[in-house]
Design a protein around this motif. Structure first.
Motif, PDB file in Angstrom:
ATOM      1  N   ALA A 125     -13.020  -8.150  -4.395  1.00 53.19           N
ATOM      2  CA  ALA A 125     -11.731  -8.431  -3.768  1.00 53.19           C
ATOM      3  C   ALA A 125     -10.699  -8.738  -4.842  1.00 53.19           C
ATOM      4  CB  ALA A 125     -11.860  -9.611  -2.807  1.00 53.19           C
ATOM      5  N   SER A 126      -9.511  -8.156  -4.709  1.00 52.57           N
ATOM      6  CA  SER A 126      -8.485  -8.349  -5.742  1.00 52.57           C
ATOM      7  C   SER A 126      -7.254  -9.095  -5.249  1.00 52.57           C
ATOM      8  CB  SER A 126      -8.059  -6.994  -6.321  1.00 52.57           C
ATOM      9  OG  SER A 126      -7.517  -6.161  -5.303  1.00 52.57           O
ATOM     10  N   ALA A 145      -0.507 -11.819  -3.056  1.00 49.63           N
ATOM     11  CA  ALA A 145      -1.132 -12.952  -3.737  1.00 49.63           C
ATOM     12  C   ALA A 145      -2.484 -12.497  -4.265  1.00 49.63           C
ATOM     13  CB  ALA A 145      -1.299 -14.144  -2.802  1.00 49.63           C
ATOM     14  N   PRO A 146      -2.805 -12.817  -5.508  1.00 53.62           N
ATOM     15  CA  PRO A 146      -4.120 -12.447  -6.049  1.00 53.62           C
ATOM     16  C   PRO A 146      -5.229 -13.263  -5.399  1.00 53.62           C
ATOM     17  CG  PRO A 146      -2.935 -13.828  -7.601  1.00 53.62           C
ATOM     18  CD  PRO A 146      -1.971 -13.526  -6.489  1.00 53.62           C
ATOM     19  N   LEU A 147      -6.385 -12.676  -5.298  1.00 52.83           N
ATOM     20  CA  LEU A 147      -7.549 -13.339  -4.718  1.00 52.83           C
ATOM     21  C   LEU A 147      -8.594 -13.511  -5.805  1.00 52.83           C
ATOM     22  CD1 LEU A 147      -9.197 -14.412  -2.349  1.00 52.83           C
ATOM     23  CD2 LEU A 147      -9.865 -12.078  -1.813  1.00 52.83           C
ATOM     24  N   HIS A 235      -2.018  -3.271  -5.243  1.00 56.86           N
ATOM     25  CA  HIS A 235      -1.262  -3.586  -6.450  1.00 56.86           C
ATOM     26  C   HIS A 235      -0.962  -5.076  -6.565  1.00 56.86           C
ATOM     27  CE1 HIS A 235      -0.578   0.745  -5.923  1.00 56.86           C
ATOM     28  NE2 HIS A 235      -0.368   0.786  -7.226  1.00 56.86           N
ATOM     29  N   SER A 236      -1.701  -5.882  -5.833  1.00 53.61           N
ATOM     30  CA  SER A 236      -1.424  -7.322  -5.818  1.00 53.61           C
ATOM     31  C   SER A 236      -1.657  -7.973  -7.175  1.00 53.61           C
ATOM     32  CB  SER A 236      -2.292  -8.009  -4.753  1.00 53.61           C
ATOM     33  OG  SER A 236      -3.669  -7.746  -4.978  1.00 53.61           O
ATOM     34  N   GLU A 237      -2.590  -7.434  -7.964  1.00 57.93           N
ATOM     35  CA  GLU A 237      -2.816  -8.004  -9.290  1.00 57.93           C
ATOM     36  C   GLU A 237      -1.585  -7.832 -10.174  1.00 57.93           C
ATOM     37  OE1 GLU A 237      -7.454  -7.865 -10.410  1.00 57.93           O
ATOM     38  OE2 GLU A 237      -6.570  -5.876 -10.098  1.00 57.93           O
ATOM     39  N   PRO A 249       8.719  -3.885  -2.907  1.00 55.86           N
ATOM     40  CA  PRO A 249       8.860  -3.200  -4.175  1.00 55.86           C
ATOM     41  C   PRO A 249       8.671  -1.710  -4.019  1.00 55.86           C
ATOM     42  CG  PRO A 249       6.737  -4.277  -4.035  1.00 55.86           C
ATOM     43  CD  PRO A 249       7.533  -4.746  -2.851  1.00 55.86           C
ATOM     44  N   HIS A 250       9.375  -0.936  -4.810  1.00 52.31           N
ATOM     45  CA  HIS A 250       9.261   0.510  -4.752  1.00 52.31           C
ATOM     46  C   HIS A 250       8.094   0.969  -5.625  1.00 52.31           C
ATOM     47  CE1 HIS A 250      13.068   0.888  -2.625  1.00 52.31           C
ATOM     48  NE2 HIS A 250      13.597   0.052  -3.514  1.00 52.31           N
ATOM     49  N   LYS A 251       7.517   2.087  -5.239  1.00 51.19           N
ATOM     50  CA  LYS A 251       6.447   2.643  -6.040  1.00 51.19           C
ATOM     51  C   LYS A 251       6.973   3.019  -7.417  1.00 51.19           C
ATOM     52  CE  LYS A 251       3.760   4.534  -2.200  1.00 51.19           C
ATOM     53  NZ  LYS A 251       3.122   5.756  -1.646  1.00 51.19           N
TER      54      LYS A 251
END
Length: 252
Positions: A125-126, A145-147, A235-237, A249-251
């Motif tokens: 999990a990220s 949020a990072p996990l 992309h949460s990291e 946020p845009h790609k």
């Protein structure tokens, strides 16, 4: 064995509503005779107690008989929490399978739909992600949020659920529909079973938070209808612990 009986003979009803069925086993035929006994009790005590109380009493008698057999034949001491969970599984019909919606649909008037997701990368999990949109489809807020904990996929989704509820409270969204693409989480929420696993503890926390909203609901959508939350989660990291108001946020 009780799980086999439930799957074969009363998968969509309670034990007391089960039918004998075609070509039943000898054991099931004997158990099914309880239905006639149940009806006689119901007729005799209908003026004293309501049918729900009577059903609960008969179910408890059956559960105690199971526990007695387990103690005598398997030396398994009964545990209260397991007996209560067994009672809930017999009395409460299975949760209705949700419609397999493939696209995002707008919520009702003045309701914010919070699509959330937990992301996995390299079998770990990220992070979490959540996107809130109004009835016009306009983005009201988004967050990641990072996990850091090592969760299973289902526990990660449940943890993302709890985190998203807290986020909605922080943002002042008091009429919300929480939407997930995890069918197991959706069914666990609507079954309202009792248990002592970490999953049930997380869901218990969520149930304690839910009454704080003016409106609270949980819905299901396929992953294809949860693309924005899925992208943010993956992309949460990189995004870290971030909240965007009325944008995402845009790609890049």
């Amino acid at each position: 064995m009780s799980q086999v009986y439930k799957a074969v003979y009363f998968s969509h009803s309670s034990l007391w509503e089960a039918k004998k069925g075609g070509r039943p086993s000898y054991a099931w035929s004997s158990l099914n005779k309880l239905a006639g006994f149940w009806k006689r009790i119901q007729r005799g005590f209908s003026k004293v107690v309501d049918s729900q109380t009577l059903a609960q009493f008969c179910t408890l008698c059956y559960i105690f008989w199971e526990a007695r057999n387990a103690l005598i034949f398997h030396r398994a001491a009964p545990r209260l929490e397991l007996l209560l969970a067994r009672e809930a599984s017999l009395l409460v019909p299975p949760a209705t399978r949700p419609p397999m919606t493939s696209t995002w649909s707008p919520p009702g008037t003045d309701i914010i739909k919070m699509n959330f997701d937990a992301s996995w990368r390299n079998n770990a999990a990220s992070g979490y992600a959540c996107v809130g949109r109004n009835t016009e489809g306009e983005i009201m807020a988004a967050a990641t949020a990072p996990l850091m904990a090592d969760f299973s996929p289902l526990l990660a989704e449940a943890s993302a659920f709890k985190w998203s509820i807290g986020l909605a409270m922080d943002l002042g969204f008091w009429r919300v529909c929480m939407e997930t693409d995890c069918l197991s989480l959706y069914q666990a929420w609507h079954k309202k079973e009792v248990g002592c696993s970490y999953l049930f503890l997380i869901l218990t926390d969520c149930r304690l938070l839910a009454p704080g909203f003016a409106y609270f609901d949980v819905s299901f959508v396929k992953r294809s209808g949860n693309k924005v939350a899925d992208y943010l989660g993956r992309h949460s990291e990189a995004f870290g612990q971030t909240v965007w108001i009325e944008e995402v946020p845009h790609k890049g």
